[in-house]
Design a protein around this motif. Sequence first.
Motif, PDB file in Angstrom:
ATOM      1  N   LEU A  94     -69.055  26.807  77.339  1.00  0.00           N
ATOM      2  CA  LEU A  94     -68.968  26.931  75.885  1.00  0.00           C
ATOM      3  C   LEU A  94     -70.278  27.429  75.281  1.00  0.00           C
ATOM      4  CD1 LEU A  94     -66.808  23.827  74.888  1.00  0.00           C
ATOM      5  CD2 LEU A  94     -66.122  26.216  75.038  1.00  0.00           C
ATOM      6  N   LEU A  95     -71.417  27.075  75.897  1.00  0.00           N
ATOM      7  CA  LEU A  95     -72.692  27.606  75.418  1.00  0.00           C
ATOM      8  C   LEU A  95     -72.753  29.125  75.599  1.00  0.00           C
ATOM      9  CD1 LEU A  95     -75.469  25.072  76.510  1.00  0.00           C
ATOM     10  CD2 LEU A  95     -74.889  25.769  74.196  1.00  0.00           C
ATOM     11  N   ILE A  96     -72.300  29.588  76.741  1.00  0.00           N
ATOM     12  CA  ILE A  96     -72.262  31.034  76.983  1.00  0.00           C
ATOM     13  C   ILE A  96     -71.317  31.709  75.998  1.00  0.00           C
ATOM     14  CG2 ILE A  96     -71.551  32.810  78.642  1.00  0.00           C
ATOM     15  CD1 ILE A  96     -72.569  30.950  80.873  1.00  0.00           C
ATOM     16  N   TYR A  98     -76.463  38.928  81.946  1.00  0.00           N
ATOM     17  CA  TYR A  98     -75.664  37.887  82.587  1.00  0.00           C
ATOM     18  C   TYR A  98     -76.327  37.335  83.856  1.00  0.00           C
ATOM     19  CZ  TYR A  98     -71.805  38.529  79.374  1.00  0.00           C
ATOM     20  OH  TYR A  98     -71.035  38.550  78.243  1.00  0.00           O
ATOM     21  N   LYS A  99     -77.359  38.009  84.339  1.00  0.00           N
ATOM     22  CA  LYS A  99     -78.085  37.512  85.500  1.00  0.00           C
ATOM     23  C   LYS A  99     -78.867  36.237  85.184  1.00  0.00           C
ATOM     24  CE  LYS A  99     -78.783  42.172  87.420  1.00  0.00           C
ATOM     25  NZ  LYS A  99     -79.814  43.198  87.774  1.00  0.00           N
ATOM     26  N   ILE A 100     -79.206  36.050  83.908  1.00  0.00           N
ATOM     27  CA  ILE A 100     -80.032  34.888  83.520  1.00  0.00           C
ATOM     28  C   ILE A 100     -79.332  33.986  82.504  1.00  0.00           C
ATOM     29  CG2 ILE A 100     -82.220  36.056  83.989  1.00  0.00           C
ATOM     30  CD1 ILE A 100     -82.447  36.611  80.983  1.00  0.00           C
ATOM     31  N   LEU A 101     -78.068  34.308  82.184  1.00  0.00           N
ATOM     32  CA  LEU A 101     -77.366  33.576  81.119  1.00  0.00           C
ATOM     33  C   LEU A 101     -76.839  32.238  81.644  1.00  0.00           C
ATOM     34  CD1 LEU A 101     -76.787  34.198  78.151  1.00  0.00           C
ATOM     35  CD2 LEU A 101     -74.521  34.993  78.813  1.00  0.00           C
ATOM     36  N   PHE A 152     -81.528  28.990  79.927  1.00  0.00           N
ATOM     37  CA  PHE A 152     -81.909  30.183  79.165  1.00  0.00           C
ATOM     38  C   PHE A 152     -81.474  30.049  77.706  1.00  0.00           C
ATOM     39  CE2 PHE A 152     -80.704  34.353  77.441  1.00  0.00           C
ATOM     40  CZ  PHE A 152     -81.934  34.991  77.483  1.00  0.00           C
ATOM     41  N   ILE A 153     -80.212  29.691  77.487  1.00  0.00           N
ATOM     42  CA  ILE A 153     -79.674  29.596  76.122  1.00  0.00           C
ATOM     43  C   ILE A 153     -80.352  28.476  75.339  1.00  0.00           C
ATOM     44  CG2 ILE A 153     -77.566  29.185  74.771  1.00  0.00           C
ATOM     45  CD1 ILE A 153     -75.984  30.399  77.093  1.00  0.00           C
ATOM     46  N   ARG A 154     -80.863  27.470  76.051  1.00  0.00           N
ATOM     47  CA  ARG A 154     -81.515  26.323  75.395  1.00  0.00           C
ATOM     48  C   ARG A 154     -82.612  26.744  74.419  1.00  0.00           C
ATOM     49  NH1 ARG A 154     -83.691  23.147  72.985  1.00  0.00           N
ATOM     50  NH2 ARG A 154     -84.330  21.022  73.484  1.00  0.00           N
ATOM     51  N   ALA A 155     -83.249  27.892  74.657  1.00  0.00           N
ATOM     52  CA  ALA A 155     -84.326  28.364  73.782  1.00  0.00           C
ATOM     53  C   ALA A 155     -83.850  28.607  72.358  1.00  0.00           C
ATOM     54  CB  ALA A 155     -84.928  29.649  74.350  1.00  0.00           C
ATOM     55  N   TRP A 156     -82.543  28.837  72.176  1.00  0.00           N
ATOM     56  CA  TRP A 156     -82.003  29.127  70.842  1.00  0.00           C
ATOM     57  C   TRP A 156     -81.286  27.916  70.217  1.00  0.00           C
ATOM     58  CZ3 TRP A 156     -82.461  32.781  74.572  1.00  0.00           C
ATOM     59  CH2 TRP A 156     -82.996  34.019  74.211  1.00  0.00           C
ATOM     60  N   VAL A 157     -81.122  26.850  70.992  1.00  0.00           N
ATOM     61  CA  VAL A 157     -80.281  25.729  70.550  1.00  0.00           C
ATOM     62  C   VAL A 157     -81.099  24.607  69.923  1.00  0.00           C
ATOM     63  CG1 VAL A 157     -78.674  23.933  71.310  1.00  0.00           C
ATOM     64  CG2 VAL A 157     -78.521  26.229  72.301  1.00  0.00           C
ATOM     65  N   ILE A 158     -80.713  24.195  68.706  1.00  0.00           N
ATOM     66  CA  ILE A 158     -81.302  23.000  68.085  1.00  0.00           C
ATOM     67  C   ILE A 158     -80.495  21.775  68.489  1.00  0.00           C
ATOM     68  CG2 ILE A 158     -81.664  21.785  65.902  1.00  0.00           C
ATOM     69  CD1 ILE A 158     -83.807  23.798  66.471  1.00  0.00           C
ATOM     70  N   HIS A 159     -79.185  21.824  68.316  1.00  0.00           N
ATOM     71  CA  HIS A 159     -78.327  20.774  68.863  1.00  0.00           C
ATOM     72  C   HIS A 159     -76.874  21.235  68.936  1.00  0.00           C
ATOM     73  CE1 HIS A 159     -76.627  19.653  64.943  1.00  0.00           C
ATOM     74  NE2 HIS A 159     -77.822  19.573  64.467  1.00  0.00           N
ATOM     75  N   GLU A 216     -74.741  28.321  62.435  1.00  0.00           N
ATOM     76  CA  GLU A 216     -73.876  27.560  63.329  1.00  0.00           C
ATOM     77  C   GLU A 216     -72.769  28.448  63.894  1.00  0.00           C
ATOM     78  OE1 GLU A 216     -72.415  24.190  61.178  1.00  0.00           O
ATOM     79  OE2 GLU A 216     -74.289  23.057  61.387  1.00  0.00           O
ATOM     80  N   THR A 217     -72.371  28.142  65.117  1.00  0.00           N
ATOM     81  CA  THR A 217     -71.271  28.851  65.764  1.00  0.00           C
ATOM     82  C   THR A 217     -70.296  27.825  66.325  1.00  0.00           C
ATOM     83  OG1 THR A 217     -72.693  30.714  66.389  1.00  0.00           O
ATOM     84  CG2 THR A 217     -70.621  30.475  67.582  1.00  0.00           C
ATOM     85  N   VAL A 218     -69.009  27.974  66.002  1.00  0.00           N
ATOM     86  CA  VAL A 218     -67.972  27.086  66.531  1.00  0.00           C
ATOM     87  C   VAL A 218     -67.339  27.762  67.738  1.00  0.00           C
ATOM     88  CG1 VAL A 218     -65.813  25.883  66.047  1.00  0.00           C
ATOM     89  CG2 VAL A 218     -67.541  26.106  64.252  1.00  0.00           C
ATOM     90  N   VAL A 219     -67.247  27.036  68.845  1.00  0.00           N
ATOM     91  CA  VAL A 219     -66.663  27.597  70.062  1.00  0.00           C
ATOM     92  C   VAL A 219     -65.631  26.630  70.626  1.00  0.00           C
ATOM     93  CG1 VAL A 219     -68.613  29.020  70.710  1.00  0.00           C
ATOM     94  CG2 VAL A 219     -68.583  26.639  71.416  1.00  0.00           C
ATOM     95  N   GLY A 220     -64.615  27.181  71.323  1.00  0.00           N
ATOM     96  CA  GLY A 220     -63.570  26.359  71.908  1.00  0.00           C
ATOM     97  C   GLY A 220     -62.237  26.631  71.250  1.00  0.00           C
ATOM     98  N   GLN A 221     -61.281  25.728  71.437  1.00  0.00           N
ATOM     99  CA  GLN A 221     -59.940  25.910  70.896  1.00  0.00           C
ATOM    100  C   GLN A 221     -59.427  24.644  70.236  1.00  0.00           C
ATOM    101  OE1 GLN A 221     -57.227  27.342  73.847  1.00  0.00           O
ATOM    102  NE2 GLN A 221     -57.766  29.477  73.479  1.00  0.00           N
TER     103      GLN A 221
END
Length: 539
Positions: A380-382, A492-495, A499-506, A524-529
């Motif tokens: 979901l982070l990706i 995608y080699k480093i995703l 790696f994504i943690r650098a952009w995430v507050i929570h 904010e971004t909503v992900v999932g279904q």
Amino acid sequence: MNRARVQVVPVQQPSVSVINNVDLHTSMGHVKPHKPRVASYCRVSSEEELQLGSLENQIIHYTNYIRSKPEWLYAGVYSDKGKSGTDMSKRTGFNRMIRKAMNGEIDIIICKSISRFARNVVDTLDIVRQLTEKGVQVIFEKERLNTKDITSSLLIKILATFAEEESRSTSENIEWALRKRFERGEVVAAQLFGYKTKKNKEWEIVEKEAAIVREAYAMFLSGYNLTDIAQHFIRRGYKKRSGEIDWTASNISSFLTNERYCGDALSRKTCTLDFRSHKTVVNRGHKPQYYVEDHHEGIVSKEDFQKVQEIMNENKTTQSNKGRYKRSAITSRIVCASCGKNYHRFGQKGKITRWRCSSNAKSGLLCKAQPIEETKIEELLIEGFEKRYGMDQRTNDGLLIKQLIKELSSAETVREREQNLLRVELEKCLIAENNAILKNLDVEDIKAKRKEVEETIAEKTKLWEAFDKDHVFREASLNKLKTLKGSDKAIYKILDISFIRAWVIHITVESPFLFTIKWIDGEETVVGQFRGGMYYDAK
């Protein structure tokens, strides 16, 4: 009450110049091709200073002072609240300022005094030396010192030593005072569940709480384990001092192993070994301990307390914390939408790693949130990262890599600009409010505006503090990006999570299949279904 008997448990051996009548804006001797970029550092460490609003006053003072000099360029005011000067690692504001200075973004640093800068001689001299080598001057106002002249390095060393000795002396005075109190049979402790302290320092039993403690002892002696007792307390709705009912085995253990519930008191169970680090450790013979018998009225009998200790000692290994993983990149950044508690990582070697809401881990009665597999979190982070940057619409990653590098490289500048603009806005409101009061004008609208800005700052401060702690993640991701050549799908080699943690507050978990990700820019971004009133896995 019998007179208390105090038993002492023995220890078991286990570069700078003095500026006379300094005028800060004219004291810089060397000429630079641009206006010097000037920053300031402020710090408060005591509760008294915090209550007096000392930090905000310092920030406003230095902001106005630097901006009032036309020959200077404002480079920010950096601050730390409630942090000790002897421990550099926890001073995120200070470390951010030093990084910028070392990167050539600051030419002059103004600090109220050496003791505000640091109370550790080695750190002070090392940082001053590094800054001097980079051509960065540090001005200490109280001592009237400017590090542009290396001939005064001896004086800086002496003054830094005084600052460190002040910390050492304060620590030794506190230690002496505590030792004398312990020797007199006094017990220094925070309020204990089941008791309240009268003005004369006498302990009085709080019967409603004491009944809970007695029930814990009775159940344990009847054969119930710690988890059973905790679950029973949750079902009964027993409240802690905090008002919560989220009892754990650890809470019950603290009741059953605390000698104060049988009327005795062991002082100095923990101690501080080093005044520089302030690290507290379990006192395993490092310093004398003091056992006071019959210090106060016990809630349980000494016989029952002793029986419990014998059983606890026999079953020590049964309460080990199996399956808990070491700290992850996203530890403390996953939040349950249902109860607001953090998720924690659980698992066993060779088995699937899962994250569980800490309330749910204690009892399903506290929170119904389901556990999440770590692979799902990464998935979901990706998905959120792809959605944020429209990666499904890109045919080549070259431009995206450049965008990400620019974003991470300027993230701290963007954060500081936002903070500075809000501080300026607040200052304008305060000035307008004062002028209106002097002119006997209506100030309600101005007050409302000022409160709105203050609320925005309070809300943003939490994000800024979280952001400042994450420099190491941004630096690591930036280095990974610089290794890519921008070929098709190179990103995608480093995703992954780290790696994504650098952009995430929570990350707010609505369900195991629906997240809301808050990024470093506040978006904010909503992900999932979500379907038909229930959440389903996208796969």
